[in-house]
Design a protein around this motif. Structure first.
Motif, mmCIF file in Angstrom:
data_model
loop_
_atom_site.group_PDB
_atom_site.id
_atom_site.type_symbol
_atom_site.label_atom_id
_atom_site.label_comp_id
_atom_site.label_asym_id
_atom_site.label_seq_id
_atom_site.Cartn_x
_atom_site.Cartn_y
_atom_site.Cartn_z
ATOM 1 N N UNK A 1 -8.851 41.902 -4.201
ATOM 2 C CA UNK A 1 -7.651 42.264 -3.446
ATOM 3 C C UNK A 1 -7.615 41.581 -2.077
ATOM 4 N N UNK A 2 -8.778 41.152 -1.568
ATOM 5 C CA UNK A 2 -8.815 40.489 -0.267
ATOM 6 C C UNK A 2 -7.975 39.237 -0.229
ATOM 7 N N UNK B 1 -2.097 49.904 -9.398
ATOM 8 C CA UNK B 1 -1.494 48.735 -10.034
ATOM 9 C C UNK B 1 -0.759 49.139 -11.305
ATOM 10 N N UNK B 2 -1.365 50.021 -12.109
ATOM 11 C CA UNK B 2 -0.709 50.484 -13.332
ATOM 12 C C UNK B 2 0.510 51.339 -12.988
ATOM 13 N N UNK B 3 0.413 52.133 -11.910
ATOM 14 C CA UNK B 3 1.554 52.962 -11.493
ATOM 15 C C UNK B 3 2.773 52.119 -11.117
ATOM 16 N N UNK B 4 2.566 50.850 -10.817
ATOM 17 C CA UNK B 4 3.690 49.970 -10.480
ATOM 18 C C UNK B 4 4.678 49.897 -11.643
ATOM 19 N N UNK B 5 4.155 50.002 -12.878
ATOM 20 C CA UNK B 5 5.025 49.991 -14.056
ATOM 21 C C UNK B 5 5.596 51.373 -14.363
ATOM 22 N N UNK C 1 -0.310 47.217 -5.054
ATOM 23 C CA UNK C 1 0.177 46.600 -6.283
ATOM 24 C C UNK C 1 0.933 45.313 -5.965
ATOM 25 N N UNK C 2 1.682 44.843 -6.959
ATOM 26 C CA UNK C 2 2.319 43.531 -6.836
ATOM 27 C C UNK C 2 3.361 43.472 -5.726
ATOM 28 N N UNK C 3 3.912 44.618 -5.331
ATOM 29 C CA UNK C 3 4.970 44.588 -4.313
ATOM 30 C C UNK C 3 4.490 44.054 -2.976
ATOM 31 N N UNK D 1 -4.665 43.439 -12.109
ATOM 32 C CA UNK D 1 -5.454 44.460 -12.800
ATOM 33 C C UNK D 1 -6.790 43.887 -13.267
ATOM 34 N N UNK D 2 -6.770 42.688 -13.854
ATOM 35 C CA UNK D 2 -8.031 42.066 -14.291
ATOM 36 C C UNK D 2 -8.901 41.705 -13.082
#
Length: 542
Positions: free
Chosen positions: A58-59, A145-149, A310-312, A337-338
């Motif tokens: 994530x860094x 990250x999964x919650x983003x979906x 997450x991606x946002x 996620x990976x």
């Protein structure tokens, strides 16, 4: 014979006795299999990708956006490059010691052996704690990250789902774990290289913005002012300095290649190669990514400072949105996620091996050294992975506040560890000189010698001491403790161990330069080299 020569002679006699005992122990191991110890099965590529797995996370995929918003594209680039030079000095220091004495726990044990047992104790435990808490952080990030979906799903579901397989993976034999990390880490490397290609195309005019070039370096600018008012130059320097701790957090984990020294096959050959390749791979990935983000996204873009996991909040996604590419956010989120899961598995591996090293130096209970017949330290793995369950603290407001305090230990712990590695290297060179061992006889020699080690130590110490400068202007007690809690904990551990054990500083002439010293081993046979990965997996299952 003068007193100093007598002392050296006495030390050499003691080392000779240790060498005989060490050699006798090796003969006993050859005659009698030792099932309950770590096994040397990691190759150079395994060590390299375990470190990449624990470092590239994530860094760079998320926090790099905050760095650019704080210091601007050029300010962030210079900050990451500067921290990279510090990491380079640390890695060369580590390489010289790890190739000569490749032992489990690596640099935490060097501190106890070359400098002071209390330093090894405090450094080892705070470093272990930082990785165990990072495991909880990565599990939390995976859930977000999964919650983003689907935001309706509880994060607790995914913490549990991911904790079980990631913990189980670390109970695999180390060579199989190394292969898993290799392929898992390759995903993030391919994703970053793919982003570079995408960036070149978008910058050249393939996106809806048209040709960009270095437009954003001119407006809003190459450097961003931070905190300070009425002094533009000082404000930009403060922005650069504020990013150093963020860059340090991103680079933290590069030194993990040294943690696997005790499990590397023929470390005199694999360790130098692994350490060099690891540093340059991570440095290139970071610098390249920061550069391309800086030319695609202006530092005043509000999305860079959202703070989401997450991606946002990913600058890679923001760059795609500015270019008008709509499908990329879902792809980036899947890659994230990976990335997080790969880093999480490396966290458990590194933490468990640090525990083994602490136990072997009698700084932790001896039962942490127990291993399966395939060389997996199962108690150390179980204990480290259990701390990943601290991620459930995020489900309550009060628990989340405590968890955030834990997270503040992580960033500075890396600089503390790097400082201690440089101190160990300086003490190691001093011990070599006191015991009349030429550095030219070492399997790997740091080209910078003591000068490069002093460079790394000086600036790592300065950054550690000044990283919480925002708490002083104006004074904020809570911010002060949040910024310096790891440093306070480090000194408490050091002083507590010193008072309780009354340990003394190691004299250079008495430093142990024999135990764990590794000689070259024959290369593997053709049949062994041709053994396929799936056969190893089948053998492990049976």
């Amino acid at each position: 014979m003068n007193p100093q020569e007598q002392q050296v002679s006495k030390a050499q006699d003691t080392m000779s006795e240790k060498t005989v005992a060490h050699s006798s122990g090796d003969l006993e191991k050859q005659d009698t299999p030792q099932p309950h110890e770590l096994q040397r099965k990691l190759k150079s590529r395994h060590l390299q990708f375990v470190a990449i797995g624990g470092t590239v996370g994530t860094g760079v995929f998320i926090a790099s956006g905050t760095s650019i918003a704080t210091a601007g594209p050029v300010g962030a680039l210079l900050a990451y490059a500067f921290v990279g030079t510090l990491v380079y000095s640390v890695m060369l220091s580590l390489a010289e010691m790890a190739t000569y004495i490749p032992i489990s726990g690596a640099f935490t044990r060097y501190a106890a052996r070359f400098v002071d047992p209390s330093l090894g104790f405090s450094m080892g435990w705070i470093y272990w704690f930082s990785w165990s808490i990072t495991y909880a952080l990565e599990l939390t990030a995976a859930g977000l990250i999964v919650q983003w979906w689907n935001s309706d799903l509880s994060i607790a579901i995914f913490i549990t789902i991911f904790w079980i397989p990631l913990t189980a993976i670390n109970f695999m034999p180390v060579d199989l774990f190394g292969e898993f990390e290799l392929w898992f880490s390759m995903i993030k490397v391919i994703a970053i290289v793919g982003f570079w290609i995408f960036s070149i195309c978008m910058n050249a005019g393939a996106g809806q913005q048209g040709y960009i070039g270095f437009r954003y370096w001119k407006s809003p600018g190459a450097f961003a002012p931070y905190i300070v008012e009425n002094n533009d130059s000082l404000a930009k320097f403060v922005g650069f300095w504020a990013v150093l701790i963020q860059a340090g957090f991103a680079f933290q984990g590069t030194e993990l290649v040294g943690v696997g020294a005790g499990e590397s096959a023929n470390p005199r050959k694999t360790m130098p190669s692994a350490i060099r390749k690891t540093f340059w791979s991570i440095f290139t990935l970071f610098i390249g990514t920061i550069f391309f983000i800086g030319i695609l996204v202006p530092y005043d873009n509000e999305s860079l400072t959202l703070g989401d996991t997450n991606a946002s909040s990913s600058p890679l996604v923001i760059a795609a949105q500015l270019a008008g590419v709509k499908v990329l956010p879902d792809i980036i989120n899947a890659v994230l996620l990976t990335v997080v899961l790969s880093a999480a598995s490396s966290n458990v591996y590194s933490g468990s091996r640090i525990l083994v090293g602490l136990a072997e130096e009698r700084c932790a209970p001896r039962f942490f050294t127990r291993a399966t017949h395939r060389g997996v330290p199962y108690i150390a793995v179980a204990f480290t992975s259990a701390f990943g369950l601290l991620a459930f603290m995020n489900l309550s407001d009060n628990g989340g506040q405590v968890f955030n305090w834990f997270l503040n230990i992580i960033g500075v712990a890396g600089f503390i560890a790097w400082s201690c590695i440089c101190i160990c290297h300086l003490s190691f060179m001093r011990a070599l000189k006191a015991q009349n061992i030429s550095r030219d006889t070492l399997p790997f020699v740091s080209w910078g010698g003591p000068y490069l080690a002093w460079y790394g130590l000086t600036f790592c110490a300065i950054i550690t001491l000044t990283q919480g400068f925002t708490a002083f202007a104006p004074w904020d007690t809570q911010s002060f403790f949040i910024s310096y809690i790891s440093l306070i904990l480090f000194f408490i551990l050091y002083a507590g161990h010193k008072v309780f054990t009354r340990s003394k500083f190691i004299k250079p002439v008495e430093a142990d330069l024999v135990s764990g010293k590794f000689e070259d081993v024959p290369s593997e046979t053709w049949e062994e080299s041709q053994r396929s990965w799936w056969k190893k997996m089948l053998n492990a299952v049976w």
